[in-house]
Motif scaffolding. Structure first.
Motif, short mmCIF file in Angstrom:
data_model
loop_
_atom_site.label_atom_id
_atom_site.label_comp_id
_atom_site.label_asym_id
_atom_site.label_seq_id
_atom_site.Cartn_x
_atom_site.Cartn_y
_atom_site.Cartn_z
N PRO A 58 0.80 -1.23 0.00
CA PRO A 58 0.00 0.00 0.00
C PRO A 58 0.84 1.28 0.00
CG PRO A 58 -0.96 -1.60 1.49
CD PRO A 58 0.34 -2.19 1.01
N PRO A 60 0.49 5.79 -1.40
CA PRO A 60 -0.44 6.83 -1.83
C PRO A 60 -0.08 7.44 -3.18
CG PRO A 60 1.18 7.79 -0.37
CD PRO A 60 1.55 6.34 -0.52
N ASP A 79 -7.56 -0.93 -3.48
CA ASP A 79 -7.34 0.48 -3.16
C ASP A 79 -8.38 1.04 -2.21
OD1 ASP A 79 -9.57 1.72 -4.58
OD2 ASP A 79 -8.52 1.30 -6.44
N SER A 80 -8.17 2.28 -1.80
CA SER A 80 -8.99 2.93 -0.78
C SER A 80 -10.37 3.32 -1.27
CB SER A 80 -8.26 4.16 -0.24
OG SER A 80 -7.82 5.00 -1.30
N THR A 81 -10.65 3.18 -2.58
CA THR A 81 -12.01 3.42 -3.07
C THR A 81 -12.88 2.17 -2.87
OG1 THR A 81 -11.70 2.62 -5.35
CG2 THR A 81 -11.08 4.90 -4.90
N ILE A 101 -5.46 8.62 -3.33
CA ILE A 101 -5.82 7.20 -3.28
C ILE A 101 -4.65 6.45 -2.66
CG2 ILE A 101 -4.85 6.43 -5.51
CD1 ILE A 101 -7.58 5.03 -6.02
N ILE A 102 -4.95 5.41 -1.92
CA ILE A 102 -3.93 4.50 -1.39
C ILE A 102 -4.21 3.14 -2.02
CG2 ILE A 102 -2.96 3.39 0.65
CD1 ILE A 102 -3.86 5.89 2.25
N HIS A 103 -3.22 2.59 -2.69
CA HIS A 103 -3.46 1.31 -3.36
C HIS A 103 -2.26 0.39 -3.25
CE1 HIS A 103 -1.48 1.74 -7.57
NE2 HIS A 103 -0.91 2.59 -6.76
N VAL A 278 -7.38 10.37 2.38
CA VAL A 278 -8.49 9.67 1.71
C VAL A 278 -9.80 10.06 2.35
CG1 VAL A 278 -9.49 7.42 1.22
CG2 VAL A 278 -7.02 7.73 1.06
#
Length: 279
Positions: A58, A60, A79-81, A101-103, A278
């Motif tokens: 993970p 950003p 991811d954070s979505t 976004i964090i993925h 986020v």
């Protein structure tokens, strides 16, 4: 119409990213910092699992689009979505990170060949703080032009009557994966406004009418602006053609964040560390 020629030939820089994944980076180096609107191009690929098994844990992003194209192997995205998915050979992940976004991207394989590309596309100031968007393009959605001389997978843009799945984009991108037979030609009209490059994956090609140094295997070829692109296969070859309309705005970089000013980069770092990144 103006013939497109070779502007610059660049050998990728060997580097690593994520948790030690070995890469060949050709845009985003001391050779070429960026080619507006393109900020970075990485080729990742190995048959040795130790080169890729640690993946990209993970992390950003803000202010860019990341375009991942898998040629071989499998990656799992989260991811954070809330988006999750497994990328397989031929798939494309087009992620608009926007305000944040964090993925993670982790190999879904413990052996075998992994091969693909990640391209960073800049976002204009008016879109940088938009809500993130994750677009997954299955290989079956990518249309193909095929004849006796060439095979073209069309991710973005249009070749003849065949159009790619990425449409209505602000930089009007063209993203083709071209396989060209020996002694055959690939001819294409590019917008004279766009910045364009070829990335040779395999084989050897000749670009335009003027003489240029020999190019073969994993080489970035920056093109002059013009209209008529002509590529000849010296041997059977495979390359990417990528083109986009310049954004023409100031660029400030801070690792995974790309904004217009240093102050905006500092704000991104602050937001990330304060837990406000986020929404």
């Amino acid at each position: 119409m103006k013939q497109i020629e070779v502007s610059k030939i660049i050998d990728p820089v060997l580097t690593s990213d994520g948790a030690g994944v070995k890469l060949k980076r050709s845009i985003g180096t001391h050779h070429i910092n960026y080619l507006d609107p393109f900020l970075m191009l990485d080729e990742f690929g190995s048959e040795n699992k130790d080169d890729y098994i640690a993946g990209f844990p993970p992390h950003p992003h803000r202010g860019i689009e990341t375009v991942t194209y898998m040629l071989d192997g499998e990656f799992e995205h989260e991811d954070s979505t809330g988006a999750k998915g497994k990328m397989s050979s031929g798939d494309v992940q087009w992620m608009k990170t926007g305000e944040g976004i964090i993925h993670s991207e982790m190999p879904a394989m413990s052996e075998g060949k992994l091969h693909g590309f990640q391209l960073w596309v800049n976002m204009p100031a008016k879109l940088k703080m938009n809500k993130p968007e994750y677009i997954y393009i299955d290989a079956k959605q990518i249309k193909v032009h095929k004849d006796s001389e060439k095979k073209i997978k069309i991710i973005a843009g249009k070749f003849g009557k065949v159009e790619g799945p990425v449409k209505g984009h602000n930089v009007e991108p063209i993203y083709f994966d071209v396989e060209l037979e020996k002694d055959k030609e690939f001819d294409f009209d590019l917008p004279s406004t766009h910045n364009s490059f070829l990335y040779l994956i395999d084989g050897e090609i000749k670009v335009g009418d003027k003489n240029h140094e020999q190019v073969n295997n994993s080489t970035l070829i920056i093109l002059t602006k013009g209209k008529k692109l002509k590529v000849k296969g010296i041997s059977k070859s495979k390359f990417l053609l990528i083109s986009g309309k310049p954004i023409g705005e100031p660029i400030a970089r801070g690792g995974p964040f790309v904004m217009n000013t240093k102050e905006e980069i500092l704000k991104a770092i602050e937001d990330y560390h304060n837990g406000n990144f986020v929404r």
